[in-house]
Design a protein around this motif. Structure first.
Motif, PDB file in Angstrom:
ATOM      1  N   SER A  49       0.734  -1.246  -0.135  1.00  0.00           N
ATOM      2  CA  SER A  49      -0.033   0.063   0.105  1.00  0.00           C
ATOM      3  C   SER A  49       0.769   1.290   0.011  1.00  0.00           C
ATOM      4  N   GLY A  50       1.994   1.294   0.454  1.00  0.00           N
ATOM      5  CA  GLY A  50       2.777   2.394   0.342  1.00  0.00           C
ATOM      6  C   GLY A  50       3.818   2.569  -0.789  1.00  0.00           C
ATOM      7  N   LYS A  51       4.420   3.852  -0.750  1.00  0.00           N
ATOM      8  CA  LYS A  51       5.417   4.220  -1.518  1.00  0.00           C
ATOM      9  C   LYS A  51       6.751   4.411  -1.004  1.00  0.00           C
ATOM     10  N   TYR A  52       7.556   3.767  -1.135  1.00  0.00           N
ATOM     11  CA  TYR A  52       8.903   3.595  -0.426  1.00  0.00           C
ATOM     12  C   TYR A  52       9.952   3.910  -1.418  1.00  0.00           C
ATOM     13  N   ASP A  53      11.138   4.584  -0.944  1.00  0.00           N
ATOM     14  CA  ASP A  53      12.135   4.395  -1.942  1.00  0.00           C
ATOM     15  C   ASP A  53      13.009   3.421  -1.935  1.00  0.00           C
ATOM     16  N   ILE A  54      13.379   2.615  -0.453  1.00  0.00           N
ATOM     17  CA  ILE A  54      13.955   1.865  -0.046  1.00  0.00           C
ATOM     18  C   ILE A  54      13.426   1.022   1.100  1.00  0.00           C
ATOM     19  N   VAL A  55      13.468  -0.315   0.915  1.00  0.00           N
ATOM     20  CA  VAL A  55      13.165  -1.342   1.994  1.00  0.00           C
ATOM     21  C   VAL A  55      14.369  -2.184   2.525  1.00  0.00           C
ATOM     22  N   ILE A  56      14.509  -1.900   3.878  1.00  0.00           N
ATOM     23  CA  ILE A  56      15.401  -2.899   4.514  1.00  0.00           C
ATOM     24  C   ILE A  56      14.749  -3.929   5.125  1.00  0.00           C
ATOM     25  N   LEU A  57      15.142  -5.276   4.761  1.00  0.00           N
ATOM     26  CA  LEU A  57      14.353  -6.478   5.297  1.00  0.00           C
ATOM     27  C   LEU A  57      15.443  -7.555   5.880  1.00  0.00           C
ATOM     28  N   ASP A  58      14.789  -7.843   7.127  1.00  0.00           N
ATOM     29  CA  ASP A  58      15.388  -8.866   7.714  1.00  0.00           C
ATOM     30  C   ASP A  58      15.031 -10.232   6.919  1.00  0.00           C
ATOM     31  N   MET A  80      18.888  -6.471   1.906  1.00  0.00           N
ATOM     32  CA  MET A  80      18.777  -7.580   2.877  1.00  0.00           C
ATOM     33  C   MET A  80      19.607  -7.180   4.130  1.00  0.00           C
ATOM     34  N   LEU A  81      19.140  -7.298   5.299  1.00  0.00           N
ATOM     35  CA  LEU A  81      20.003  -7.076   6.384  1.00  0.00           C
ATOM     36  C   LEU A  81      19.728  -8.302   7.381  1.00  0.00           C
ATOM     37  N   THR A  82      20.753  -9.223   7.706  1.00  0.00           N
ATOM     38  CA  THR A  82      20.598 -10.174   8.358  1.00  0.00           C
ATOM     39  C   THR A  82      21.711 -10.731   9.282  1.00  0.00           C
ATOM     40  N   ASP A  89      25.690 -18.507   0.760  1.00  0.00           N
ATOM     41  CA  ASP A  89      24.408 -18.864  -0.115  1.00  0.00           C
ATOM     42  C   ASP A  89      23.279 -18.161  -0.095  1.00  0.00           C
ATOM     43  N   ASP A  90      23.024 -17.378   1.243  1.00  0.00           N
ATOM     44  CA  ASP A  90      21.932 -16.472   1.144  1.00  0.00           C
ATOM     45  C   ASP A  90      22.418 -15.128   0.493  1.00  0.00           C
ATOM     46  N   THR A  91      23.591 -14.923   0.543  1.00  0.00           N
ATOM     47  CA  THR A  91      23.974 -13.705  -0.264  1.00  0.00           C
ATOM     48  C   THR A  91      23.750 -13.929  -1.788  1.00  0.00           C
ATOM     49  N   MET A  92      24.382 -15.092  -2.381  1.00  0.00           N
ATOM     50  CA  MET A  92      23.696 -15.140  -3.689  1.00  0.00           C
ATOM     51  C   MET A  92      22.213 -15.249  -4.018  1.00  0.00           C
ATOM     52  N   LYS A  93      21.723 -15.779  -3.135  1.00  0.00           N
ATOM     53  CA  LYS A  93      20.151 -16.105  -3.162  1.00  0.00           C
ATOM     54  C   LYS A  93      19.645 -14.431  -3.528  1.00  0.00           C
ATOM     55  N   SER A  94      19.882 -13.686  -2.360  1.00  0.00           N
ATOM     56  CA  SER A  94      19.631 -12.408  -2.395  1.00  0.00           C
ATOM     57  C   SER A  94      19.913 -11.570  -3.720  1.00  0.00           C
ATOM     58  N   TYR A  95      21.090 -11.975  -4.219  1.00  0.00           N
ATOM     59  CA  TYR A  95      21.522 -11.224  -5.475  1.00  0.00           C
ATOM     60  C   TYR A  95      20.744 -11.856  -6.684  1.00  0.00           C
ATOM     61  N   LYS A  96      20.444 -12.996  -6.734  1.00  0.00           N
ATOM     62  CA  LYS A  96      19.752 -13.591  -7.430  1.00  0.00           C
ATOM     63  C   LYS A  96      18.316 -13.439  -7.932  1.00  0.00           C
ATOM     64  N   LYS A  97      17.707 -13.192  -6.380  1.00  0.00           N
ATOM     65  CA  LYS A  97      16.097 -12.981  -6.302  1.00  0.00           C
ATOM     66  C   LYS A  97      16.084 -11.200  -6.581  1.00  0.00           C
ATOM     67  N   GLY A  98      16.851 -10.264  -6.933  1.00  0.00           N
ATOM     68  CA  GLY A  98      16.896  -9.093  -7.158  1.00  0.00           C
ATOM     69  C   GLY A  98      17.158  -8.078  -5.973  1.00  0.00           C
ATOM     70  N   ALA A  99      17.703  -8.443  -4.897  1.00  0.00           N
ATOM     71  CA  ALA A  99      17.990  -7.602  -3.875  1.00  0.00           C
ATOM     72  C   ALA A  99      18.847  -6.513  -4.461  1.00  0.00           C
ATOM     73  N   ALA A 100      18.997  -5.179  -3.879  1.00  0.00           N
ATOM     74  CA  ALA A 100      19.862  -4.408  -4.203  1.00  0.00           C
ATOM     75  C   ALA A 100      21.213  -4.505  -3.416  1.00  0.00           C
ATOM     76  N   LEU A 101      21.189  -5.139  -2.381  1.00  0.00           N
ATOM     77  CA  LEU A 101      22.332  -5.435  -1.657  1.00  0.00           C
ATOM     78  C   LEU A 101      21.852  -6.328  -0.425  1.00  0.00           C
ATOM     79  N   TYR A 102      23.044  -6.789   0.134  1.00  0.00           N
ATOM     80  CA  TYR A 102      22.946  -7.793   1.253  1.00  0.00           C
ATOM     81  C   TYR A 102      23.924  -7.526   2.238  1.00  0.00           C
ATOM     82  N   VAL A 103      23.623  -7.026   3.252  1.00  0.00           N
ATOM     83  CA  VAL A 103      24.378  -6.603   4.549  1.00  0.00           C
ATOM     84  C   VAL A 103      24.199  -7.396   5.690  1.00  0.00           C
ATOM     85  N   PRO A 104      25.531  -7.851   6.231  1.00  0.00           N
ATOM     86  CA  PRO A 104      25.410  -8.461   7.438  1.00  0.00           C
ATOM     87  C   PRO A 104      25.071  -7.444   8.630  1.00  0.00           C
ATOM     88  N   LYS A 105      24.258  -7.869   9.588  1.00  0.00           N
ATOM     89  CA  LYS A 105      24.063  -7.048  10.700  1.00  0.00           C
ATOM     90  C   LYS A 105      25.093  -6.729  11.496  1.00  0.00           C
TER      91      LYS A 105
END
Length: 162
Positions: A49-58, A80-82, A89-105
């Motif tokens: 429902s919202g309009k966001y520029d960026i989402v940060i997802l656990d 992705m922030l995890t 593997d999760d880094t590669m999965k995030s990239y392949k699924k279209g995440a803009a970036l993958y960041v370790p917490k």
């Protein structure tokens, strides 16, 4: 002369089941307009429902990959922030699924710099992952030993380094 932050007044949705992470990100990203959700359901509703520029997802606590699918389908940049799903593997999965970036917490304190990288890359028509190896390569070397890139050589051959 101080350069204006690309993040100034960006609408950022953060979805994480840890309240302290939500609060920390709101504080770190004080130049942004931050919206927080702590469940998959809340995050899904906001994304739809919202309009966001960026989402940060656990990933683990809020079914981040399903939220990533929604964000990608809506054309919203998702980072992705995890901690618990921190793996090559999760880094590669995030990239392949279209995440803009993958960041370790563990690297969350510098999230504003990483988001700036994403926005700069888009302005320059580069992959949003262009600085990822510079930012996180030595951290991965330390956590996963130096051969982590050789487990899926074909993937890393196609990875955007610049």
């Amino acid at each position: 002369m101080v350069e204006k932050s690309r993040l100034k007044d960006k609408r950022v949705l953060v979805v994480d089941d840890e309240v302290d992470i939500l609060e920390a990100l709101e504080e770190i990203l004080d130049m942004c307009i931050v919206y927080k959700c702590s469940t998959f359901e809340e995050g899904k509703k906001e994304l739809e429902s919202g309009k966001y520029d960026i989402v940060i997802l656990d990933i683990m606590g809020v079914n981040g990959y399903k939220l990533l699918d929604i964000a990608v389908n809506k054309g919203v940049r998702a980072v992705m922030l995890t901690a618990h799903a921190f793996s090559v593997d999760d880094t590669m999965k995030s990239y392949k699924k279209g995440a803009a970036l993958y960041v370790p917490k563990d690297k969350m304190a510098d999230i504003a710099s990483y988001l700036e990288d994403v926005l700069a890359a888009e302005e320059q028509k580069k992959s949003t992952w262009w600085r990822w190896l510079d930012r996180f390569g030595s951290y991965y070397d330390e956590k996963f030993k130096r051969d982590w890139q050789y487990k899926d050589k074909e993937f890393w051959k196609t990875f955007p380094y610049a």
